[in-house]
Design a protein around this motif. Structure first.
Motif, PDB file in Angstrom:
ATOM      1  N   GLU A 249       0.822   8.087  -2.507  1.00  0.00           N
ATOM      2  CA  GLU A 249       1.412   6.968  -1.777  1.00  0.00           C
ATOM      3  C   GLU A 249       2.448   7.468  -0.774  1.00  0.00           C
ATOM      4  OE1 GLU A 249       3.003   4.392  -4.761  1.00  0.00           O
ATOM      5  OE2 GLU A 249       1.039   3.700  -5.432  1.00  0.00           O
ATOM      6  N   LEU A 250       3.249   8.455  -1.200  1.00  0.00           N
ATOM      7  CA  LEU A 250       4.253   9.032  -0.310  1.00  0.00           C
ATOM      8  C   LEU A 250       3.598   9.722   0.880  1.00  0.00           C
ATOM      9  CD1 LEU A 250       7.255   9.555   0.172  1.00  0.00           C
ATOM     10  CD2 LEU A 250       7.036  11.619  -1.215  1.00  0.00           C
ATOM     11  N   HIS A 251       2.508  10.479   0.638  1.00  0.00           N
ATOM     12  CA  HIS A 251       1.782  11.123   1.739  1.00  0.00           C
ATOM     13  C   HIS A 251       1.216  10.084   2.701  1.00  0.00           C
ATOM     14  CE1 HIS A 251       2.051  15.318   0.729  1.00  0.00           C
ATOM     15  NE2 HIS A 251       1.591  15.126  -0.511  1.00  0.00           N
ATOM     16  N   SER A 252       0.731   8.981   2.151  1.00  0.00           N
ATOM     17  CA  SER A 252       0.189   7.911   2.991  1.00  0.00           C
ATOM     18  C   SER A 252       1.284   7.310   3.870  1.00  0.00           C
ATOM     19  CB  SER A 252      -0.446   6.831   2.112  1.00  0.00           C
ATOM     20  OG  SER A 252      -0.850   5.740   2.893  1.00  0.00           O
ATOM     21  N   LYS A 253       2.449   7.079   3.284  1.00  0.00           N
ATOM     22  CA  LYS A 253       3.571   6.533   4.060  1.00  0.00           C
ATOM     23  C   LYS A 253       4.037   7.513   5.126  1.00  0.00           C
ATOM     24  CE  LYS A 253       5.240   3.400   0.506  1.00  0.00           C
ATOM     25  NZ  LYS A 253       6.323   3.046  -0.394  1.00  0.00           N
ATOM     26  N   ILE A 254       4.047   8.798   4.795  1.00  0.00           N
ATOM     27  CA  ILE A 254       4.455   9.816   5.770  1.00  0.00           C
ATOM     28  C   ILE A 254       3.462   9.858   6.930  1.00  0.00           C
ATOM     29  CG2 ILE A 254       4.672  12.305   6.130  1.00  0.00           C
ATOM     30  CD1 ILE A 254       5.987  12.462   3.369  1.00  0.00           C
ATOM     31  N   ARG A 255       2.150   9.784   6.639  1.00  0.00           N
ATOM     32  CA  ARG A 255       1.148   9.770   7.709  1.00  0.00           C
ATOM     33  C   ARG A 255       1.325   8.540   8.600  1.00  0.00           C
ATOM     34  NH1 ARG A 255      -2.202  11.954   3.684  1.00  0.00           N
ATOM     35  NH2 ARG A 255      -2.913   9.888   3.046  1.00  0.00           N
ATOM     36  N   THR A 256       1.592   7.390   7.969  1.00  0.00           N
ATOM     37  CA  THR A 256       1.817   6.170   8.739  1.00  0.00           C
ATOM     38  C   THR A 256       3.051   6.304   9.615  1.00  0.00           C
ATOM     39  OG1 THR A 256       0.824   4.860   6.965  1.00  0.00           O
ATOM     40  CG2 THR A 256       2.168   3.686   8.557  1.00  0.00           C
ATOM     41  N   LEU A 257       4.130   6.827   9.045  1.00  0.00           N
ATOM     42  CA  LEU A 257       5.363   7.028   9.810  1.00  0.00           C
ATOM     43  C   LEU A 257       5.149   8.009  10.958  1.00  0.00           C
ATOM     44  CD1 LEU A 257       8.353   6.366  10.053  1.00  0.00           C
ATOM     45  CD2 LEU A 257       8.826   8.223   8.472  1.00  0.00           C
ATOM     46  N   ARG A 258       4.403   9.071  10.714  1.00  0.00           N
ATOM     47  CA  ARG A 258       4.100  10.045  11.759  1.00  0.00           C
ATOM     48  C   ARG A 258       3.286   9.388  12.878  1.00  0.00           C
ATOM     49  NH1 ARG A 258       1.601  15.012   9.388  1.00  0.00           N
ATOM     50  NH2 ARG A 258       3.756  15.438   8.831  1.00  0.00           N
TER      51      ARG A 258
END
Length: 112
Positions: free
Chosen positions: A21-30
């Protein structure tokens, strides 16, 4: 022992899920950050193009103004004076008024 192993597996599965979930949020933020940067660059280029267009317009307007001044003789020696142009305009209005009063072509007088 098996219950502690099961608890560890459950915690590890939860950690892996949270990590995904954290990786998904980081990709979205990027992605959002990249979109903001791209939009800022596009706006910067648009502003530069607009500034260049206004600069070009002001240059051509100044050149047109100089050419008009030269054409009417308002600049330089020996040209038509401004008072002469004003006299021509006043004379045209006077001639139009005389034609209007004598013939009544444009607006017939109501007193007749």
């Amino acid at each position: 022992m098996s219950s502690s192993r099961t608890a560890e597996d459950t915690y590890e599965a939860q950690n892996d899920q949270r990590l995904d979930e954290l990786h998904s949020k980081i990709r979205t933020l990027r992605g959002v950050t990249t979109d903001i940067y791209d939009d800022a660059e596009r706006q910067h280029l648009t502003l530069d193009d607009t500034g260049n267009a206004f600069s070009s317009f002001s240059t051509s307007l100044a050149q047109s103004s100089r050419r008009a001044a030269q054409a009417f003789g308002l600049s330089g020696a020996g040209g038509i004076r401004q008072t002469r142009i004003i006299m021509y305009i006043v004379g045209c209005f006077l001639a139009l008024w005389l034609v209007w009063k004598t013939t009544g072509i444009w607006w017939p007088s109501e007193s007749a």
